[in-house]
Design an enzyme around this catalytic site. Structure first.
Site, PDB file in Angstrom:
ATOM      1  CG  ASP A 149      13.206  36.387  81.636  1.00 27.97           C
ATOM      2  OD1 ASP A 149      13.369  35.166  81.437  1.00 27.97           O
ATOM      3  OD2 ASP A 149      13.075  37.206  80.710  1.00 27.97           O
ATOM      4  CE  LYS A 151      16.015  35.644  78.864  1.00 29.21           C
ATOM      5  NZ  LYS A 151      15.066  35.572  77.775  1.00 29.21           N
ATOM      6  CG  ASN A 154      18.016  38.430  80.823  1.00 24.00           C
ATOM      7  OD1 ASN A 154      18.148  39.012  79.753  1.00 24.00           O
ATOM      8  ND2 ASN A 154      16.868  37.910  81.223  1.00 24.00           N
ATOM      9  CG  ASP A 167      15.487  41.511  80.454  1.00 22.68           C
ATOM     10  OD1 ASP A 167      14.559  42.332  80.651  1.00 22.68           O
ATOM     11  OD2 ASP A 167      15.448  40.667  79.563  1.00 22.68           O
ATOM     12  CB  THR A 202      13.145  32.574  79.052  1.00 21.47           C
ATOM     13  OG1 THR A 202      13.189  33.991  79.026  1.00 21.47           O
ATOM     14  CG2 THR A 202      13.609  32.016  77.723  1.00 21.47           C
TER      15      THR A 202
HETATM   16  P1  ATP Z   1      13.718  42.292  74.781  1.00 20.65           P
HETATM   17  O1  ATP Z   1      13.328  43.690  75.116  1.00 20.65           O
HETATM   18  O2  ATP Z   1      13.216  41.854  73.455  1.00 20.65           O
HETATM   19  O3  ATP Z   1      13.510  41.307  75.883  1.00 20.65           O
HETATM   20  P2  ATP Z   1      16.446  42.716  75.503  1.00 20.65           P
HETATM   21  O4  ATP Z   1      16.034  42.631  76.918  1.00 20.65           O
HETATM   22  O5  ATP Z   1      17.648  41.971  75.080  1.00 20.65           O
HETATM   23  O6  ATP Z   1      15.289  42.291  74.528  1.00 20.65           O
HETATM   24  P3  ATP Z   1      17.575  45.340  75.678  1.00 20.65           P
HETATM   25  O7  ATP Z   1      17.583  45.377  77.154  1.00 20.65           O
HETATM   26  O8  ATP Z   1      17.175  46.559  74.943  1.00 20.65           O
HETATM   27  O9  ATP Z   1      16.601  44.242  75.114  1.00 20.65           O
HETATM   28  O10 ATP Z   1      18.997  44.898  75.200  1.00 20.65           O
HETATM   29  C1  ATP Z   1      19.340  44.814  73.835  1.00 20.65           C
HETATM   30  C2  ATP Z   1      20.748  44.250  73.708  1.00 20.65           C
HETATM   31  O11 ATP Z   1      21.690  45.155  74.265  1.00 20.65           O
HETATM   32  C3  ATP Z   1      20.955  42.918  74.413  1.00 20.65           C
HETATM   33  O12 ATP Z   1      21.608  42.050  73.515  1.00 20.65           O
HETATM   34  C4  ATP Z   1      21.867  43.196  75.555  1.00 20.65           C
HETATM   35  O13 ATP Z   1      22.825  42.179  75.707  1.00 20.65           O
HETATM   36  C5  ATP Z   1      22.536  44.505  75.182  1.00 20.65           C
HETATM   37  N1  ATP Z   1      22.653  45.330  76.405  1.00 20.65           N
HETATM   38  C6  ATP Z   1      21.625  45.727  77.177  1.00 20.65           C
HETATM   39  N2  ATP Z   1      22.058  46.456  78.218  1.00 20.65           N
HETATM   40  C7  ATP Z   1      23.410  46.514  78.111  1.00 20.65           C
HETATM   41  C8  ATP Z   1      24.459  47.116  78.908  1.00 20.65           C
HETATM   42  N3  ATP Z   1      24.183  47.789  80.014  1.00 20.65           N
HETATM   43  N4  ATP Z   1      25.726  46.968  78.488  1.00 20.65           N
HETATM   44  C9  ATP Z   1      25.993  46.279  77.358  1.00 20.65           C
HETATM   45  N5  ATP Z   1      25.071  45.693  76.582  1.00 20.65           N
HETATM   46  C10 ATP Z   1      23.791  45.798  76.942  1.00 20.65           C
END
Ligand code: ATP
Length: 316
Positions: A149, A151, A154, A167, A202
């Site tokens: 995934d 993109k 991510n 992700d 995606t």
């Molecule tokens: P979904 O679970 O719906 O696919 P997601 O993968 O974006 O969504 P999360 O991994 O919980 O869900 O991330 C939520 C948000 O937090 C995202 O916008 C991401 O850019 C940000 N984020 C995630 N991990 C980090 C990190 N290690 N540092 C900074 N920002 C982060």
């Protein structure tokens, strides 16, 4: 039950005893982002003052929505990764209601935001960041893992503006490691096997083989790389449409165009990545592997030996 150690401490890989962290070891700050099953919070470890992004997952919500395997997958892959171009998982712990993943903080946000803010990247910036992604994929595939995934949402940036890929909920572990651990979702996969059933991804970055045969190959990530390079240079992903169905139609027919002014060298690279047959993509084993990809003229001048130590070009 969400699998997690219940003992207060465990031996780390180096063999020394490491105390299990707990929520009280951190000061939680602002919310960085929200996913469908998680909230990511900026936090500071009390004992070290070090900043982390803590992903907090609600156990009940995960179980209700049947997403436990995605969470396991993400934890399993993240804990195998220790490379500058990936978000790093430092600790995991839990309380009654929640799981906590303590991650490196990628403070500069998502690649997608930069593409949208700037419209597109110039060739020099595209070359640098495409090279970082190539280098990251070489490492990931070397560990026997397909991202599935990849993109611009991510691909995050750390403070130094180097990439931090994240992700891994959809990723696939094909090889088992030397300790003989099973692949995480319980499906036994012979070492070296290059594909596995299941649809993930995606719409805009999904490869044709995932759409038609529901199989993912290592080179499904190379397809996504082709889409991302196209998007960095032109501002939009190559396969677009109002509905997922239209996008899928275009992908399976390889129906896309290059805008005017798209550099011929970049065009050649994209055309060698966006190939319908997974075995025909530059960078896959059948096509000479990553060495061959890195030698493409688009990457001329890239010093592949220490990308993560180089100063990224200024985005303009
Ligand atoms: P979904 O679970 O719906 O696919 P997601 O993968 O974006 O969504 P999360 O991994 O919980 O869900 O991330 C939520 C948000 O937090 C995202 O916008 C991401 O850019 C940000 N984020 C995630 N991990 C980090 C990190 N290690 N540092 C900074 N920002 C982060």
């Amino acid at each position: 039950k969400m699998a997690e150690e219940t003992t207060p401490s465990k031996l780390n890989r180096a063999g020394s005893l490491q105390a299990k962290r707990k929520p009280e070891d951190f000061i939680f700050g602002k919310v960085i982002g929200e996913g469908s099953f998680s909230t990511v919070i900026l936090a500071k470890e009390v004992s070290t003052d070090k900043q982390y992004a803590i992903k907090v997952l609600d156990k009940q919500h995960i179980i209700r929505e049947n997403k436990a395997q995605y969470v396991h997958r993400e934890k399993s892959v993240l804990s195998k990764l220790n490379h500058p171009f990936f978000v790093k998982l430092y600790y995991t712990f839990q309380d009654k209601d929640r799981l906590y993943f303590v991650l490196s903080y990628a403070g500069r946000g998502e690649l997608l935001d930069y593409i949208q803010k700037l419209g597109s990247f110039d060739e020099n910036c595209t070359r640098f960041y495409a090279a970082e992604v190539v280098s990251a994929l070489e490492h990931l595939h070397g560990l026997g893992i397909i991202h599935r995934d990849l993109k611009p949402e991510n691909i995050l940036f750390n403070e130094q503006m180097h990439i931090q890929i994240t992700d891994f909920g959809s990723s696939k572990i094909l090889k088992t490691d030397q300790l003989g651990e099973d692949s995480q979702d319980g499906s036994q996969v012979a070492p070296g096997q290059k594909r596995k059933n299941s649809f993930v991804g995606t719409a805009q970055y999904v490869s044709p083989e995932v759409l038609t045969s529901k199989k993912a190959y290592y080179s499904s990530d190379l397809w996504a790389l082709g889409c991302i390079i196209y998007q960095l240079l032109s501002g939009l992903p190559p396969f677009r449409g109002g509905h997922e169905y239209q996008i899928f139609q275009k992908i399976t027919k390889l129906e896309y165009e290059f805008p005017e002014g798209f550099s011929p060298t970049a065009r050649d690279l994209v055309e060698k990545l966006l190939v319908l047959e997974p075995e025909g993509r530059l960078g896959c084993e059948e096509m000479g592997g990553f060495d061959k990809l890195k030698k493409h003229p688009f990457f001329e001048g890239v010093d592949w030996s220490n990308l993560s130590k180089q100063k990224p070009p200024q985005l303009v």
